[in-house]
Motif scaffolding. Structure first.
Motif, PDB file in Angstrom:
ATOM      1  N   TRP A  35     -48.534 -76.574 -14.814  1.00 47.75           N
ATOM      2  CA  TRP A  35     -49.827 -76.986 -15.327  1.00 47.75           C
ATOM      3  C   TRP A  35     -50.665 -77.558 -14.216  1.00 47.75           C
ATOM      4  CZ3 TRP A  35     -45.236 -78.834 -17.542  1.00 47.75           C
ATOM      5  CH2 TRP A  35     -44.764 -80.040 -17.011  1.00 47.75           C
ATOM      6  N   LEU A  64     -56.756 -79.016 -18.410  1.00 48.33           N
ATOM      7  CA  LEU A  64     -58.070 -79.620 -18.574  1.00 48.33           C
ATOM      8  C   LEU A  64     -59.038 -78.968 -17.604  1.00 48.33           C
ATOM      9  CD1 LEU A  64     -57.530 -83.457 -18.588  1.00 48.33           C
ATOM     10  CD2 LEU A  64     -58.202 -82.054 -20.476  1.00 48.33           C
ATOM     11  N   ASP A  73     -60.551 -89.549 -15.391  1.00 52.66           N
ATOM     12  CA  ASP A  73     -59.511 -90.569 -15.312  1.00 52.66           C
ATOM     13  C   ASP A  73     -58.378 -90.066 -14.448  1.00 52.66           C
ATOM     14  OD1 ASP A  73     -60.129 -90.562 -18.710  1.00 52.66           O
ATOM     15  OD2 ASP A  73     -60.853 -92.082 -17.308  1.00 52.66           O
ATOM     16  N   PRO A  74     -57.665 -91.004 -13.849  1.00 51.07           N
ATOM     17  CA  PRO A  74     -56.529 -90.569 -13.035  1.00 51.07           C
ATOM     18  C   PRO A  74     -55.428 -89.974 -13.918  1.00 51.07           C
ATOM     19  CG  PRO A  74     -56.690 -92.960 -13.098  1.00 51.07           C
ATOM     20  CD  PRO A  74     -57.895 -92.449 -13.777  1.00 51.07           C
ATOM     21  N   ILE A  75     -54.999 -88.819 -13.544  1.00 51.66           N
ATOM     22  CA  ILE A  75     -53.881 -88.191 -14.244  1.00 51.66           C
ATOM     23  C   ILE A  75     -52.799 -87.976 -13.194  1.00 51.66           C
ATOM     24  CG2 ILE A  75     -53.183 -86.292 -15.691  1.00 51.66           C
ATOM     25  CD1 ILE A  75     -56.000 -85.767 -16.360  1.00 51.66           C
ATOM     26  N   PRO A  76     -51.777 -88.772 -13.228  1.00 50.88           N
ATOM     27  CA  PRO A  76     -50.784 -88.675 -12.166  1.00 50.88           C
ATOM     28  C   PRO A  76     -49.964 -87.403 -12.309  1.00 50.88           C
ATOM     29  CG  PRO A  76     -50.066 -90.210 -13.836  1.00 50.88           C
ATOM     30  CD  PRO A  76     -51.456 -89.804 -14.214  1.00 50.88           C
ATOM     31  N   ASP A  77     -49.407 -86.984 -11.205  1.00 51.30           N
ATOM     32  CA  ASP A  77     -48.451 -85.883 -11.241  1.00 51.30           C
ATOM     33  C   ASP A  77     -49.035 -84.553 -11.632  1.00 51.30           C
ATOM     34  OD1 ASP A  77     -45.365 -87.384 -12.335  1.00 51.30           O
ATOM     35  OD2 ASP A  77     -46.333 -87.125 -10.389  1.00 51.30           O
ATOM     36  N   LEU A 127     -58.035 -89.176   5.510  1.00 53.24           N
ATOM     37  CA  LEU A 127     -57.310 -90.092   6.383  1.00 53.24           C
ATOM     38  C   LEU A 127     -57.426 -91.513   5.873  1.00 53.24           C
ATOM     39  CD1 LEU A 127     -57.858 -89.155  10.089  1.00 53.24           C
ATOM     40  CD2 LEU A 127     -55.726 -89.541   8.913  1.00 53.24           C
ATOM     41  N   ALA A 128     -58.659 -91.882   5.506  1.00 56.45           N
ATOM     42  CA  ALA A 128     -58.885 -93.253   5.055  1.00 56.45           C
ATOM     43  C   ALA A 128     -58.056 -93.557   3.822  1.00 56.45           C
ATOM     44  CB  ALA A 128     -60.372 -93.440   4.748  1.00 56.45           C
ATOM     45  N   SER A 130     -55.251 -92.141   3.164  1.00 61.67           N
ATOM     46  CA  SER A 130     -53.875 -91.737   3.458  1.00 61.67           C
ATOM     47  C   SER A 130     -53.435 -90.619   2.546  1.00 61.67           C
ATOM     48  CB  SER A 130     -52.905 -92.908   3.284  1.00 61.67           C
ATOM     49  OG  SER A 130     -53.406 -94.030   3.884  1.00 61.67           O
TER      50      SER A 130
ATOM     51  N   GLY B  28     -57.294 -96.613   7.835  1.00 66.04           N
ATOM     52  CA  GLY B  28     -56.210 -97.120   6.981  1.00 66.04           C
ATOM     53  C   GLY B  28     -54.916 -96.394   7.254  1.00 66.04           C
ATOM     54  N   GLU B  37     -48.080 -94.022   4.044  1.00 65.81           N
ATOM     55  CA  GLU B  37     -48.199 -93.054   2.951  1.00 65.81           C
ATOM     56  C   GLU B  37     -46.941 -93.011   2.125  1.00 65.81           C
ATOM     57  OE1 GLU B  37     -50.846 -89.668   4.786  1.00 65.81           O
ATOM     58  OE2 GLU B  37     -49.338 -88.861   3.406  1.00 65.81           O
ATOM     59  N   ARG B  40     -46.728 -95.968   0.195  1.00 60.42           N
ATOM     60  CA  ARG B  40     -47.730 -96.007  -0.857  1.00 60.42           C
ATOM     61  C   ARG B  40     -47.317 -95.152  -2.040  1.00 60.42           C
ATOM     62  NH1 ARG B  40     -53.586 -96.222  -0.591  1.00 60.42           N
ATOM     63  NH2 ARG B  40     -53.467 -96.851   1.569  1.00 60.42           N
ATOM     64  N   ARG B  41     -46.683 -94.041  -1.712  1.00 57.53           N
ATOM     65  CA  ARG B  41     -46.454 -93.105  -2.810  1.00 57.53           C
ATOM     66  C   ARG B  41     -45.320 -93.544  -3.716  1.00 57.53           C
ATOM     67  NH1 ARG B  41     -48.414 -87.792  -2.525  1.00 57.53           N
ATOM     68  NH2 ARG B  41     -46.448 -86.949  -3.181  1.00 57.53           N
ATOM     69  N   ARG B  44     -46.070 -95.723  -6.656  1.00 55.38           N
ATOM     70  CA  ARG B  44     -47.042 -95.180  -7.598  1.00 55.38           C
ATOM     71  C   ARG B  44     -46.334 -94.803  -8.890  1.00 55.38           C
ATOM     72  NH1 ARG B  44     -51.255 -90.994  -6.871  1.00 55.38           N
ATOM     73  NH2 ARG B  44     -49.538 -89.593  -6.456  1.00 55.38           N
ATOM     74  N   LYS B  46     -44.749 -92.888 -11.273  1.00 56.26           N
ATOM     75  CA  LYS B  46     -44.385 -91.487 -11.177  1.00 56.26           C
ATOM     76  C   LYS B  46     -44.740 -90.728 -12.446  1.00 56.26           C
ATOM     77  CE  LYS B  46     -42.827 -88.821  -7.993  1.00 56.26           C
ATOM     78  NZ  LYS B  46     -43.388 -87.506  -7.868  1.00 56.26           N
ATOM     79  N   SER B  50     -44.360 -86.853 -17.255  1.00 58.38           N
ATOM     80  CA  SER B  50     -44.222 -85.541 -16.635  1.00 58.38           C
ATOM     81  C   SER B  50     -42.813 -85.305 -16.152  1.00 58.38           C
ATOM     82  CB  SER B  50     -45.217 -85.389 -15.492  1.00 58.38           C
ATOM     83  OG  SER B  50     -45.049 -86.444 -14.607  1.00 58.38           O
ATOM     84  N   ALA B  53     -41.005 -84.170 -19.135  1.00 60.72           N
ATOM     85  CA  ALA B  53     -41.393 -82.789 -19.470  1.00 60.72           C
ATOM     86  C   ALA B  53     -40.716 -81.810 -18.520  1.00 60.72           C
ATOM     87  CB  ALA B  53     -42.913 -82.647 -19.400  1.00 60.72           C
ATOM     88  N   ARG B  54     -40.666 -82.193 -17.241  1.00 62.49           N
ATOM     89  CA  ARG B  54     -40.024 -81.307 -16.274  1.00 62.49           C
ATOM     90  C   ARG B  54     -38.545 -81.161 -16.587  1.00 62.49           C
ATOM     91  NH1 ARG B  54     -43.586 -82.675 -11.957  1.00 62.49           N
ATOM     92  NH2 ARG B  54     -45.299 -81.212 -12.257  1.00 62.49           N
ATOM     93  N   SER B 124     -56.336 -92.692 -21.827  1.00 61.63           N
ATOM     94  CA  SER B 124     -57.688 -92.163 -21.995  1.00 61.63           C
ATOM     95  C   SER B 124     -57.635 -90.813 -22.687  1.00 61.63           C
ATOM     96  CB  SER B 124     -58.335 -91.997 -20.638  1.00 61.63           C
ATOM     97  OG  SER B 124     -57.666 -90.959 -19.968  1.00 61.63           O
ATOM     98  N   VAL B 127     -56.277 -87.900 -20.518  1.00 54.00           N
ATOM     99  CA  VAL B 127     -54.840 -87.865 -20.313  1.00 54.00           C
ATOM    100  C   VAL B 127     -54.146 -87.370 -21.578  1.00 54.00           C
ATOM    101  CG1 VAL B 127     -52.826 -89.240 -19.784  1.00 54.00           C
ATOM    102  CG2 VAL B 127     -54.958 -89.691 -18.641  1.00 54.00           C
TER     103      VAL B 127
END
Lengths: 633, 334
Positions: A35, A64, A73-77, A127-128, A130, B28, B37, B40-41, B44, B46, B50, B53-54, B124, B127
């Motif tokens: 998806w 979507l 909106d943020p949709i992760p993954d 870059l900013a 990351s 940054g 990075e 950072r990740r 986050r 996860k 999903s 679902a996977r 939201s 989503v």
């Protein structure tokens, strides 16, 4: 003929590949679902919507689809596929998305080529934030044109004003503005040829906007071909086209050679829908006023529901009849309705047989036949439903068109204009029609008069002109377009003789007995059944001359460009003496469906030849009159 | 044709990096960028959804691989002829069917769970839409894999039916022999009632043993009775008749089996359609219930209005009568 095979297919394939993460798409029935989210701007939306329906987007795995400049909106993954134009604001918004880390990975696709500096802007933002590894792929799609039919394309819909007839022919246009307009047109044409995968031979008339476009396009193609490393026309992009010896012919014409056709009233289905109803990007919006006109006193007025229909290539009825004259369309809808009813009755009959079956024990032998019949009936049900939907659609559309025709007496106008354009004798005087209060809106009258004015060999005398003007103003018309046409005519007279429209006759087929059968919804009483005789509009004639290498004073001094030749020369002598198999007609300044239909009819008679029709914008007569009146002020 | 400018992009990233370093701008990142990075990740979110679902998708993928792997063996009709390597007995096939079905059930349950969970969590609109579309995709994938399975199964059932049909056609002499025993048994019935019970007891034992020698002994065992030529003829005629009857019965049964298979297919199609319509019918039901309630309320309101109207009229009448009486009174008084 593979090179000109359906520009629509090529663009659809390119889009699907893009949606499949830029890997060629292979249909696999037991593949795992992937998806993704599709983000586009308005340009992208206009390009995608005539080609892929929402269901097809779903099939490609898009959950979507959102506009770039909306709140997202943020949709992760989730990987996101972007399809946007590389403008400043779009780039800014994309950088913002990267900073806000809305999605997991980004596949950026630019509709036309992005400049190096803008690419660096994105790199900076990535870059900013990351997020450099998140940007998975960046592509230049070269898809900056909208394909409406298998063989028709338009440059753009969003910023039409920029490349409209008015913009090009404004008296107060500056050189830089002209350059921008030309650059936009050339960019789109370049993308078109990249997608087509062929380098054309260009011919254009001298001294017009078309010539400027031709010069720039030739230069751009030449530069790209010279740059052997990055050339877009080599390798496996050409495919079968590489082996065809024929290169397509690109004929660039300017709208000014023929101003009467956009004003002409028309009689074929697609052109009528475009003229009379709200139709763009293959979608027609109807306002249905349901039911009885006179509502009982005190009742609230009936709401007019707006309906919109998509007229797509899947719609077989549309494909067959979009070029036929309107009465034929009405008949065919009736026929389709009848055949649908017959099929429905058969299914119902089956049902009754089955009902009978339950009571009659002895007829077990009939059972096996009926189960087979039932299976086939059940499996054919979706087809039937689809057919019904199409019939309903076309009934509604045709009824709406018919109402307009009856209200405005468009058939009278059509006949009269045909007569004017073919210079046969007129049975009713122009003044009569203009002063007739029932026939048509003021705009119709204006159109009629303008056509008369344009195609008259000599301008009518001052007294006549005053008479006409008075009649027009009485009817409520705005006289600004006339101003402009006067100027244009004066200018055009200097350039060349006004184009003639060939000889045509229209045969009114009396009162239609065929259409007026009982039960027919299309009671076209009083509407004449006019038969279109084949005629060649000026654009078609020019194409014919150039394609068949005929010698004609009109087209002999057209310039000749061949981007593949090492040195450009200014001659008008074509190097190639063979007739062309494929041609692309592009009208700078706007086109319409009447010309398109005329070209389609012309090429139908010739075996093995293909024509593509394109224009910088698609307008109907109303919009054209508006532009003319703006110019005439 | 589209042009891949990803490399160009990476090159511009490098240029920007070097430029920024040269200018001394604090980006940054920089050298620590890559490490940053990574850090950072990981924290986050996860996205529990999903990953689940996977998981479901990978399960379905396993099922699909399993089915495809054994497909060839499964539908192989001549398994008893081929070597043991490719053979698959019926019990194994049943086992596969069982396993596949339980697997599919668990998968669809998992999808349902995910769906309810997605609905409960308040996110939201976008989503939510995205998640329901993802679940639709997963369900579709499951359906496709189930189709694989049901196709296999349909082929197998058809093969079995065909086999039965063929096997019933072939052993004509066998059936005849069986018929003769049963006919003999049948003819013995009316003559010897007392032997009925032991006969019927023996019958089920004897039928599986279709072998000829047993028949012979049986026949010999019964041979003590005198079979006069007339009785033989009668028996033979009865045999013929019974054979004819049985044959026609078998024909009909065969036909009915075929039709039952077709009907079951039709049933499948119908159930699918009916399930599709279920949701619509539910909503229509709701609407109708709402409409009836509205109409009831409307009726009540109308009744009230009528009452008020009537009451109002009564009062007006009363008022007029009072006025006229008062006038009369005043007139009389004065």
């Amino acid at each position: 003929a593979a090179a000109a095979a359906s520009i629509r297919e090529r663009q659809t394939v390119a889009l699907k590949r893009m949606l499949n993460f830029n890997v060629p798409h292979v249909k696999n029935s037991t593949g795992e679902p992937v998806w993704k989210v599709l983000i586009y701007d308005r340009f992208g939306q206009d390009i995608i919507s005539p080609l892929l329906s929402v269901k097809e987007l779903r099939d490609m795995g898009i959950t979507l689809h959102l506009l770039l400049h909306s709140d997202r909106d943020p949709i992760p993954d989730v990987p996101a596929v972007y399809f946007v134009m590389p403008t400043e604001e779009n780039i800014d918004r994309m950088c913002q998305d990267l900073r806000n880390q809305l999605y997991e990975s980004y596949y950026l696709n630019f509709i036309s080529a992005i400049s190096r500096s803008k690419l660096e802007d994105i790199a900076n933002a990535a870059l900013a934030a990351s997020a450099v590894t998140q940007v998975a792929k960046v592509f230049d799609q070269y898809l900056n044109f909208i394909t409406l039919e298998d063989d028709m394309f338009v440059l753009c819909n969003q910023n039409k004003e920029l490349v409209s007839y008015r913009a090009i022919n404004r008296p107060d246009i500056t050189d830089t503005e002209m350059e921008t307009v030309m650059d936009t047109i050339v960019d789109s044409l370049f993308c078109f040829f990249v997608t087509l995968g062929a380098v054309p031979i260009i011919r254009c008339s001298r001294g017009t906007a078309a010539e400027m476009v031709a010069v720039k396009l030739d230069k751009k193609l030449r530069e790209n071909l010279r740059d052997a490393r990055n050339s877009l026309f080599t390798g496996d992009t050409l495919g079968a086209g590489q082996f065809s010896f024929q290169r397509p012919l690109l004929v660039l014409v300017d709208r000014n050679i023929d101003l009467a056709t956009p004003l002409h009233h028309t009689w074929t289905y697609q052109a009528l829908v475009h003229d009379v109803l709200d139709f763009h990007l293959n979608r027609v919006n109807l306002e249905e006023s349901s039911g009885v006109e006179n509502s009982p006193a005190g009742a609230r007025p009936k709401r007019k529901n707006k309906k919109s229909y998509d007229l797509t290539p899947v719609d077989k009825f549309w494909q067959k009849h979009k070029g036929s004259p309107f009465p034929e369309v009405a008949e065919s809808v009736q026929q389709e309705l009848e055949s649908y009813r017959a099929q429905e009755d058969e299914v119902k009959r089956l049902k009754s047989i089955m009902g009978l079956e339950g009571e009659d024990e002895g007829a077990i032998s009939m059972l096996s036949d009926n189960t087979a019949k039932l299976t086939s009936a059940v499996s054919s049900l979706p087809e039937l439903l689809e057919k019904k939907r199409l019939i309903d659609l076309h009934t509604n559309v045709a009824t709406a068109v018919l109402e307009h025709i009856k209200a405005r007496k468009l058939d009278v106008y059509f006949e009269y204009e045909e007569k004017i354009m073919s210079k046969t004798t007129l049975d009713k005087s122009l003044l009569d029609i203009i002063s007739d209060p029932d026939a048509g809106t003021p705009e119709d009258k204006m159109r009629l008069f303008l056509i008369y004015y344009i195609s008259a060999q000599q301008a009518p005398s001052e007294a006549d002109l005053e008479q006409y003007k008075k009649a027009l103003t009485d009817a409520g018309c705005n006289l600004n377009p006339l101003q402009y046409i006067k100027q244009w005519k004066a200018f055009a007279k200097m350039a060349s003789a006004p184009a003639s429209y060939g000889n045509t006759t229209t045969k009114p087929m009396g009162l239609l007995s065929r259409v007026m059968n009982t039960g027919s919804q299309f009671v076209m009483e009083g509407v004449k059944n006019l038969v279109l005789k084949q005629q060649n509009l000026p654009v078609t004639r020019i194409l014919d001359n150039l394609m068949e290498m005929k010698s004609n004073p009109e087209t002999d001094d057209y310039r000749y460009f061949d981007p593949k030749m090492l040195r450009g020369n200014d001659s008008s002598v074509p190097r190639n003496k063979n007739p062309f198999q494929e041609a692309i007609v592009f009208v700078v300044g706007g086109g319409n469906y009447i010309e398109y239909q005329n070209l389609v009819d012309y090429i139908k008679g010739k075996q093995g030849k293909h024509i593509l029709y394109g224009c910088s914008e698609l307008f109907n007569a109303t919009q054209f009159i508006k532009q003319l009146s703006q110019l005439g002020q | 044709m589209a042009v891949d400018i990803t490399l160009l992009f990476r090159a511009s990233v490098k240029t920007v990096k070097t430029r920024n370093k040269a200018l001394g701008v604090a980006v940054g990142g920089g050298v620590d960028g890559s490490r940053d990075e990574l850090f950072r990740r990981s924290p986050r979110p996860k996205g529990d959804f999903s990953s689940r679902a996977r998981e479901v998708i990978s399960h379905i993928g396993k099922l699909r691989d399993f089915l495809l792997e054994h497909r060839k063996d499964y539908i192989n009709a001549y398994s008893h002829v081929m070597s043991e390597y490719g053979r698959m007995t019926d019990t194994e096939r049943d086992q596969i069917d069982q396993d596949a079905q339980t697997f599919m059930r668990t998968c669809s349950e998992a999808i349902q769970q995910l769906r309810t969970q997605a609905h409960k969590e308040i996110y939201s609109q976008q989503v939510k839409e995205h998640r329901s579309a993802v679940l639709d995709f997963v369900e579709d994938y499951l359906k496709r894999v189930c189709k694989l399975y049901s196709e296999q199964r349909a082929i197998r059932v058809k093969r079995v039916v065909d086999k039965k049909r063929l096997s019933k056609l072939e052993p004509e002499p066998n059936t005849k022999a069986r018929e003769s025993t049963s006919s003999e048994k049948g003819s013995q019935h009316p003559s010897q009632e007392s032997e009925e019970k032991p006969a019927t007891e023996e019958y089920p034992e004897k039928v599986p043993a279709e072998s000829q020698p047993e028949l012979g002994t049986w026949g010999e065992g019964k041979g003590d009775d005198e079979l006069s030529p007339e009785e033989i003829q009668m028996f033979e005629q009865e045999n013929q008749r019974l054979i004819g009857e049985m044959n026609s019965l078998f024909d009909e049964v065969r036909q009915i089996e075929g039709r039952v298979v077709e009907i079951s297919r039709l049933q499948e199609i119908f159930t699918e359609k009916v399930l599709q319509q279920e949701a619509e019918i539910d909503s229509i039901h709701q609407l109708v219930v709402g409409a009836t309630e509205n109409i009831k309320e409307g009726n009540e309101d109308i009744r009230e209005a009528i009452k008020n109207n009537a009451g109002f009229r009564v009062w007006v009448l009363f008022f007029l009568v009072m006025c006229s009486f008062s006038l009369l009174f005043l007139d009389w008084y004065d």
